[in-house]
Design an enzyme around this catalytic site. Structure first.
Site, PDB file in Angstrom:
ATOM      1  N   GLY A 230       0.775  -1.230   0.000  1.00 19.44           N
ATOM      2  CA  GLY A 230       0.000   0.000   0.000  1.00 19.44           C
ATOM      3  C   GLY A 230       0.811   1.287   0.000  1.00 19.44           C
ATOM      4  N   CYS A 255      12.038  -1.493   2.686  1.00 22.56           N
ATOM      5  CA  CYS A 255      10.928  -1.287   1.750  1.00 22.56           C
ATOM      6  C   CYS A 255       9.896  -0.306   2.312  1.00 22.56           C
ATOM      7  CB  CYS A 255      10.315  -2.629   1.346  1.00 22.56           C
ATOM      8  SG  CYS A 255       9.410  -2.549  -0.219  1.00 22.56           S
ATOM      9  N   ASN A 297      10.530  -4.881  -4.688  1.00 22.84           N
ATOM     10  CA  ASN A 297       9.078  -4.994  -4.823  1.00 22.84           C
ATOM     11  C   ASN A 297       8.438  -3.785  -4.167  1.00 22.84           C
ATOM     12  OD1 ASN A 297       6.354  -5.629  -4.821  1.00 22.84           O
ATOM     13  ND2 ASN A 297       6.517  -7.044  -3.114  1.00 22.84           N
ATOM     14  N   HIS A 340      15.321  -5.389  -0.885  1.00 22.64           N
ATOM     15  CA  HIS A 340      15.137  -6.488   0.055  1.00 22.64           C
ATOM     16  C   HIS A 340      16.420  -7.296   0.249  1.00 22.64           C
ATOM     17  CE1 HIS A 340      10.741  -6.388   0.719  1.00 22.64           C
ATOM     18  NE2 HIS A 340      10.763  -5.743  -0.440  1.00 22.64           N
ATOM     19  N   GLU A 342      16.994  -9.430   2.449  1.00 17.13           N
ATOM     20  CA  GLU A 342      16.669 -10.777   2.943  1.00 17.13           C
ATOM     21  C   GLU A 342      16.138 -11.691   1.845  1.00 17.13           C
ATOM     22  OE1 GLU A 342      12.808  -9.389   2.036  1.00 17.13           O
ATOM     23  OE2 GLU A 342      14.504  -8.337   2.925  1.00 17.13           O
TER      24      GLU A 342
END
Length: 371
Positions: A230, A255, A297, A340, A342
């Site tokens: 969102g 993120c 992402n 990211h 991870e």
């Protein structure tokens, strides 16, 4: 599989007909694309994809099945997947289910047999858009009716509240851990939990809207702000919590967490035309000069012009479009990245960021001893 015919309708009236897989239901979503060649299970179960349908640009999806170990969340909240060729006979020794089976279990709609290259080019040209995936029946909506229905459906501004943990829980071994971290769950991927625990942290995971006073009572060595779905400006409670805690504890964000930290310092964010989603985005670490190949992402980015005067400095930059990929405030022991570190699957170029978080907590601990 002998599945029903399905249709993908875009808000501008473009339509693509194919075959249904997964849950046979109608969903209205934000349509985005991901360029990763592998990792559809992690994409499927990443809470950051809540209410979205992902166009997979790699043409063959489902060929290695689904296993029990690589889920990023217990209950996937993605709405749909759009693929060129779906393989329902996976070949992998770790596979325990097919992608179709898992999508049916969680009500995720899928459409295969469509031109994903054309759809991706459409998104790149016109931007991410609203769309509908539906199974074709005699009672199916006409194209004009589908477009009208799409236009009447707005994104859910409370999407983070849906995917965040509802209860406080703990992870890692507090007896063996070197650091205690409070993780604010805005839709946190489970591999972040695994990575932090592997690095010697015990976690107290709290809901997204946990206030600053509650977090202070845990007396953590550091605070982590997670990824999630969102618009970051909708997560006002988390922004206010971070604003109240910055400078009191080391803080690391990934993120959405990166965007929340930036907003807490009064910087601004904006929505990208079609976002960054894939496993091959080059990012330059401005502090070391090194290039990292990263997994990404996100739909939103931090406005670099708005950072001036906030106390933050830019530490990482995307080499594809020059967007901000990392910030820090050395004085407050705060840092964050848009990508990211991870990610699984994905390169390991960015794993050092967890080490830097540990070093921040160590330095902060020493400073408090001599204060």
């Amino acid at each position: 599989m002998k599945n029903k015919r399905a249709r993908l309708t875009l808000e501008d009236g473009s339509e693509f007909c194919g075959v249904s897989f997964g849950a046979e239901r109608t969903v209205i979503v934000e349509l985005v694309f991901n360029t990763s060649m592998v990792g559809y299970q992690e994409i499927l179960s990443d809470p950051s994809y809540t209410d979205q349908a992902v166009v997979m640009t790699y043409p063959l999806i489902g060929n290695y099945g689904i296993n029990e170990e690589d889920f990023e969340s217990v209950s996937p909240s993605i709405s749909g997947m759009v693929v060129r060729d779906y393989n329902d006979e996976p070949s992998n020794f770790r596979s325990t289910q097919t992608l179709d089976q898992v999508m049916k279990q969680h009500g995720i709609a899928g459409i295969s047999g469509v031109d994903t290259r054309k759809i991706t080019r459409h998104i790149r040209k016109f931007g991410s858009c609203r769309a509908m995936i539906t199974v074709l029946t005699e009672e199916e909506l006409s194209l004009s009716e589908a477009v009208a229905e799409i236009s009447r459906t707005d994104p859910d501004p409370k999407v983070v509240a849906r995917v965040s943990t509802k209860e406080i829980y703990h992870a890692g071994d507090p007896e063996k851990a070197v650091y205690h971290v409070v993780a604010i769950d805005c839709g946190m991927k489970q591999n972040i939990v695994r990575m932090l625990c592997r690095e010697g942290c015990a976690l107290t995971v709290v809901p997204w809207n946990t206030d600053a006073e509650t977090i202070r009572k845990f007396s953590p060595d550091g605070i982590f702000v997670s990824n999630g779905p969102g618009d970051p400006t909708d997560v006002t409670e988390t922004i206010e919590t971070v604003r109240a805690l910055k400078g009191q504890f080391p803080i690391f964000g990934i993120c959405l967490g990166h965007q929340i930290i930036s907003l807490a310092y009064h910087a601004k964010t904006y929505k990208l035309k079609f976002g960054h989603r894939g496993g091959n985005h080059p990012v330059k670490n401005l502090l070391s000069g090194k290039i990292e190949i990263t997994s990404q992402n996100h739909s939103y980015a931090v406005d670099e012009a708005s950072i001036q005067g906030t106390g933050l400095e830019v530490t990482h930059r995307n080499l594809l479009d020059q967007t901000v990929e990392g910030v820090r405030c050395r004085e407050d022991h705060v840092c964050s990245v848009q990508y990211h570190p991870e990610s699984a699957p994905g390169p390991q170029d960015s794993g050092y960021l967890f080490d830097e978080f540990l070093q921040m907590m160590s330095d902060f601990r020493e400073e408090r001893k001599h204060a």
